[in-house]
Write a protein that holds these residues in place. Sequence first.
Motif, PDB file in Angstrom:
ATOM      1  N   ARG A 162      -9.156  14.303  -4.055  1.00  0.00           N
ATOM      2  CA  ARG A 162      -8.973  12.948  -4.613  1.00  0.00           C
ATOM      3  C   ARG A 162      -8.567  13.030  -6.087  1.00  0.00           C
ATOM      4  N   ILE A 185      -1.825   1.488  -4.608  1.00  0.00           N
ATOM      5  CA  ILE A 185      -0.942   0.378  -4.266  1.00  0.00           C
ATOM      6  C   ILE A 185       0.176   0.305  -5.298  1.00  0.00           C
ATOM      7  N   GLN A 239      -0.755   4.702  -0.276  1.00  0.00           N
ATOM      8  CA  GLN A 239      -1.520   5.653   0.517  1.00  0.00           C
ATOM      9  C   GLN A 239      -3.007   5.533   0.206  1.00  0.00           C
ATOM     10  N   PRO A 240      -3.843   5.871   1.189  1.00  0.00           N
ATOM     11  CA  PRO A 240      -5.284   5.928   0.921  1.00  0.00           C
ATOM     12  C   PRO A 240      -5.613   7.211   0.165  1.00  0.00           C
ATOM     13  N   ALA A 256       0.848  -1.192   0.000  1.00  0.00           N
ATOM     14  CA  ALA A 256       0.000   0.000   0.000  1.00  0.00           C
ATOM     15  C   ALA A 256       0.885   1.246   0.000  1.00  0.00           C
ATOM     16  N   ASP A 291      -9.607  -0.259  -4.753  1.00  0.00           N
ATOM     17  CA  ASP A 291     -10.621   0.279  -3.843  1.00  0.00           C
ATOM     18  C   ASP A 291     -10.328   1.761  -3.646  1.00  0.00           C
ATOM     19  N   ASP A 292     -10.084   2.192  -2.435  1.00  0.00           N
ATOM     20  CA  ASP A 292      -9.795   3.601  -2.157  1.00  0.00           C
ATOM     21  C   ASP A 292      -8.341   3.806  -1.767  1.00  0.00           C
ATOM     22  N   ASN A 293      -7.457   2.999  -2.331  1.00  0.00           N
ATOM     23  CA  ASN A 293      -6.036   3.071  -2.000  1.00  0.00           C
ATOM     24  C   ASN A 293      -5.181   3.017  -3.253  1.00  0.00           C
ATOM     25  N   LYS A 308       6.098   6.660  -1.390  1.00  0.00           N
ATOM     26  CA  LYS A 308       5.596   7.218  -0.134  1.00  0.00           C
ATOM     27  C   LYS A 308       6.143   8.638   0.074  1.00  0.00           C
TER      28      LYS A 308
END
Length: 126
Positions: A58, A88, A49-50, A47, A84-86, A118
């Motif tokens: 967004r 990766i 970040q969301p 992952a 989804d909402d991340n 990151k």
Amino acid sequence: AAAKVASAAGWREPKPDGEGRYHFALQGGLALDMFSPDGNAIILRAAVQPLPDEEAPRENLLRAKAKLAVAASRERKTVLALEDDNLILHRVLPSKETPLENMPGIVKAFLNDLDWWKAQAVRLAS
């Protein structure tokens, strides 16, 4: 492959979870999953970040990350994706063509890419 990576890095060898995924939790908040859905590929996944809940931030984040992903694709073998909402990061390796002795270096490069992504998340947030 997971055992080879753990041994080379001096980490405790992980056990697979119920889905056959090996989880590596590392210092500095980095985490990595390694798995093979079909026995023919090794997938490295982490992952980054969301995504923000609000639409404008967004969209701005996705636009900025897409530009970075295009530029980074020339040098990096990892792929940034939306799940989804991340956001990766993943890399798919053909297991039959990837010698086990190469796995520690491949994982190290993957973790370096993860660290870079990151850092970009922090940079874009400021």
